[in-house]
Design a protein around this motif. Structure first.
Motif, PDB file in Angstrom:
ATOM      1  N   UNK A 159      44.823  -9.830 -11.232  1.00 13.89           N
ATOM      2  CA  UNK A 159      46.123 -10.116 -10.607  1.00 13.89           C
ATOM      3  C   UNK A 159      46.411 -11.611 -10.488  1.00 13.89           C
ATOM      4  N   UNK A 160      45.364 -12.422 -10.241  1.00  9.87           N
ATOM      5  CA  UNK A 160      45.587 -13.869 -10.125  1.00  9.87           C
ATOM      6  C   UNK A 160      46.107 -14.454 -11.436  1.00  9.87           C
ATOM      7  N   UNK A 161      45.563 -13.968 -12.546  1.00  3.15           N
ATOM      8  CA  UNK A 161      45.947 -14.501 -13.851  1.00  3.15           C
ATOM      9  C   UNK A 161      47.336 -14.010 -14.265  1.00  3.15           C
ATOM     10  N   UNK A 162      47.729 -12.819 -13.747  1.00  3.07           N
ATOM     11  CA  UNK A 162      48.875 -12.117 -14.308  1.00  3.07           C
ATOM     12  C   UNK A 162      50.112 -12.099 -13.420  1.00  3.07           C
ATOM     13  N   UNK A 163      49.923 -11.862 -12.101  1.00  7.00           N
ATOM     14  CA  UNK A 163      51.071 -11.550 -11.244  1.00  7.00           C
ATOM     15  C   UNK A 163      52.026 -12.721 -11.095  1.00  7.00           C
ATOM     16  N   UNK A 164      53.300 -12.425 -11.275  1.00  7.86           N
ATOM     17  CA  UNK A 164      54.342 -13.434 -11.124  1.00  7.86           C
ATOM     18  C   UNK A 164      54.672 -14.167 -12.405  1.00  7.86           C
ATOM     19  N   UNK A 165      53.919 -13.902 -13.473  1.00  6.10           N
ATOM     20  CA  UNK A 165      54.120 -14.638 -14.720  1.00  6.10           C
ATOM     21  C   UNK A 165      54.866 -13.829 -15.780  1.00  6.10           C
ATOM     22  N   UNK A 166      55.412 -12.663 -15.387  1.00  3.88           N
ATOM     23  CA  UNK A 166      56.139 -11.837 -16.345  1.00  3.88           C
ATOM     24  C   UNK A 166      57.460 -12.479 -16.729  1.00  3.88           C
ATOM     25  N   UNK A 167      58.239 -11.952 -17.681  1.00  2.00           N
ATOM     26  CA  UNK A 167      57.962 -10.695 -18.383  1.00  2.00           C
ATOM     27  C   UNK A 167      56.762 -10.791 -19.339  1.00  2.00           C
ATOM     28  N   UNK A 168      56.130  -9.647 -19.539  1.00  2.00           N
ATOM     29  CA  UNK A 168      54.890  -9.581 -20.304  1.00  2.00           C
ATOM     30  C   UNK A 168      55.115  -9.174 -21.750  1.00  2.00           C
ATOM     31  N   UNK A 169      54.221  -9.629 -22.615  1.00  2.00           N
ATOM     32  CA  UNK A 169      54.281  -9.274 -24.038  1.00  2.00           C
ATOM     33  C   UNK A 169      53.738  -7.863 -24.240  1.00  2.00           C
ATOM     34  N   UNK A 170      54.504  -6.984 -24.883  1.00  2.00           N
ATOM     35  CA  UNK A 170      53.986  -5.632 -25.140  1.00  2.00           C
ATOM     36  C   UNK A 170      53.049  -5.612 -26.351  1.00  2.00           C
ATOM     37  N   UNK A 171      52.458  -4.434 -26.616  1.00  2.00           N
ATOM     38  CA  UNK A 171      51.664  -4.270 -27.823  1.00  2.00           C
ATOM     39  C   UNK A 171      50.169  -4.251 -27.589  1.00  2.00           C
ATOM     40  N   UNK A 172      49.743  -4.009 -26.343  1.00  2.00           N
ATOM     41  CA  UNK A 172      48.307  -3.961 -26.047  1.00  2.00           C
ATOM     42  C   UNK A 172      47.978  -2.703 -25.266  1.00  2.00           C
ATOM     43  N   UNK A 173      46.816  -2.106 -25.570  1.00  2.00           N
ATOM     44  CA  UNK A 173      46.322  -0.947 -24.829  1.00  2.00           C
ATOM     45  C   UNK A 173      44.941  -1.287 -24.319  1.00  2.00           C
ATOM     46  N   UNK A 174      44.722  -1.076 -23.038  1.00  2.00           N
ATOM     47  CA  UNK A 174      43.457  -1.474 -22.429  1.00  2.00           C
ATOM     48  C   UNK A 174      42.602  -0.252 -22.124  1.00  2.00           C
ATOM     49  N   UNK A 175      41.309  -0.340 -22.458  1.00  2.00           N
ATOM     50  CA  UNK A 175      40.366   0.760 -22.204  1.00  2.00           C
ATOM     51  C   UNK A 175      39.117   0.194 -21.532  1.00  2.00           C
ATOM     52  N   UNK A 176      38.295   1.055 -20.918  1.00  2.60           N
ATOM     53  CA  UNK A 176      37.091   0.538 -20.233  1.00  2.60           C
ATOM     54  C   UNK A 176      36.128  -0.155 -21.203  1.00  2.60           C
ATOM     55  N   UNK A 177      35.580  -1.287 -20.783  1.00  5.14           N
ATOM     56  CA  UNK A 177      34.610  -2.020 -21.598  1.00  5.14           C
ATOM     57  C   UNK A 177      33.326  -1.192 -21.709  1.00  5.14           C
ATOM     58  N   UNK A 178      32.810  -1.105 -22.916  1.00  3.34           N
ATOM     59  CA  UNK A 178      31.573  -0.353 -23.118  1.00  3.34           C
ATOM     60  C   UNK A 178      31.804   1.079 -23.549  1.00  3.34           C
ATOM     61  N   UNK A 179      33.066   1.508 -23.640  1.00  3.36           N
ATOM     62  CA  UNK A 179      33.386   2.910 -23.934  1.00  3.36           C
ATOM     63  C   UNK A 179      34.048   3.041 -25.313  1.00  3.36           C
TER      64      UNK A 179
END
Ligand SMILES: *Cc1c(COP(=O)(O)O)cnc(C)c1O
Length: 410
Positions: A159-179
């Protein structure tokens, strides 16, 4: 301009300064450094066990790197890519050789190299896989750290890196690391790449389960998508190999490098791949005024010479394993876990007790500099050139400091 009263104390007690407050550094002001040691304004010496987040893998003012920079300073520092210079191609050939790839796209900072790799993967997917314009997707991992640009923070979950800095770039899907199964499930006809840190650095030196990188390689081969390894922090000897991917014998399609590539002297980053991928970027489609400048590539060429014999990597593996064994065996109070690979380890404290910041401050009082990472974790990444006696000293300080904060009365 409003003039700030220079001696007005801030709420935190520090003196008002003109430096933007996007960092909250430890209260230590450094003036000089040599090898693994730095000195502050009061003449106190500290062992540097952060190494500028692995940008100083070869230590402060490494004599060979400083000499390479000096020689180049007296010849030519910048041409822009409008003209050729006599350094760039030699550097690209050497780095391509180190990576067993065909070609190198040079940039400056890590985030720029990650951005370049994202653009490369999208263009490759568009041209080679027929993914419709504007539809490309890249699979990324939870708790990733790839830099600070607007596109990169768009797929951060901090949240520190992200919140308030939108609008965000689309095109990414996030999954659990190691899976790897989650990656397979997230791949669609629009997927062009999987972007992974082989060991998650900023998340707290998270080593994935054995076989994860090999499984990722298989998923990418099966789906015909690019495996992009962000080895900006994990690469160039840090994890006991030239690349952390080497630990599982995995060859990514694209390496993203930075930090130590510039020898702790200049910013230098790169995207490294074979021609059948890199050739989709044509003249005018991507660039950087300073990217691949002769001062940076002269230093980078010498960095690669330091890595070519392989002994620094072997040293990182051997001394790192020994250090990790010692820290685990110490059974430090208040410590939940000690983990890592090579000369790169993390001490995670039990939650609800002392914070990572408190441990970092205690360490600095005892003459060792390190940095807290996410959660109550402190990560350590001393220069790969640190002597065995200095490493023993560092481990002793870590043990004493952990005991001191666990039992403040003693
Ligand atoms: C540090 C880092 C970056 C960003 O590099 P900058 O030079 O700070 O832009 C990207 N990826 C990883 C894994 C990093 O550790």
């Amino acid at each position: 301009m409003t003039t700030l009263p220079l001696d007005l104390p801030e709420p935190g007690g520090a003196v008002m300064s003109h430096t933007a407050r996007n960092y909250d550094p430890l209260p230590v002001t450094l003036t000089s450094g040599e090898g693994s040691w730095v000195t502050d304004t009061e003449g106190r010496r500290y062992l540097d066990c952060l190494s500028a987040y692995s940008a100083l893998n070869f230590g402060h003012r490494n004599p060979r790197l400083v000499a390479a920079a000096r020689r180049q300073l007296d010849r030519l520092t910048l041409t822009s890519r409008a003209f050729r210079d006599d350094r760039l191609d030699e550097f690209c050939a050497a780095l391509a050789g180190l990576c067993a790839k065909d070609a190198v796209l040079p940039m400056n900072t890590g985030a720029e190299a990650v951005e370049s790799a994202i653009k490369l993967a999208r263009k490759w997917g568009h041209e080679r896989k027929g993914v419709a314009a504007g539809k490309a997707e890249i699979v990324v991992f939870e708790h990733n750290f790839h830099g600070r640009t607007t596109t990169i923070i768009s797929f951060s979950d901090d949240p520190l890196a992200r919140c308030g800095f939108g609008p965000y770039t689309p095109g990414f899907r996030s999954v659990p690391f190691g899976d790897a199964a989650a990656v397979e499930a997230a791949v669609t006809e629009h997927t062009v790449a999987v972007l992974v840190e082989p060991i998650q650095g900023e998340a707290g030196v998270i080593v994935p389960p054995p076989g994860f990188l090999r499984a990722l390689r298989a998923v990418c081969d099966e789906a015909g998508v690019l495996l992009i390894a962000d080895e900006i922090q994990s690469g160039l000897g840090r994890a006991g190999y030239t690349f952390a991917s080497d630990h599982e014998g995995v060859e990514p399609d694209v390496y993203v490098l930075g930090k130590a590539l510039g020898g702790g002297i200049v910013p230098l980053s790169a995207v490294v791949a074979d021609w059948d991928i890199l050739e989709v970027i044509r003249p005018g489609e991507h660039g950087s005024t300073f990217g691949g400048n002769p001062l940076a590539t002269a230093v980078g060429r010498e960095v690669i010479r330091l890595l070519e014999p392989g002994d620094l990597q072997a040293r990182s593996a051997a001394l790192g394993a020994r250090a990790l064994d010692r820290l685990v065996a110490a059974e430090l109070p208040g410590v939940l876990e000690v983990r890592g690979r090579g000369l790169w380890w993390a001490v995670e404290l039990e939650s609800g007790r002392a914070t990572g910041r408190a441990l970092a401050e205690e360490l600095s009082r005892r003459g060792l500099l390190a940095k807290d990472a996410h959660g109550d974790t402190v990560r350590f990444s001393p220069p790969l050139t640190t002597s065995e006696s200095d490493l023993d000293l560092a481990l002793g300080i870590i043990e004493e400091a952990a005991r001191a904060i666990a039992d403040p009365g003693s």
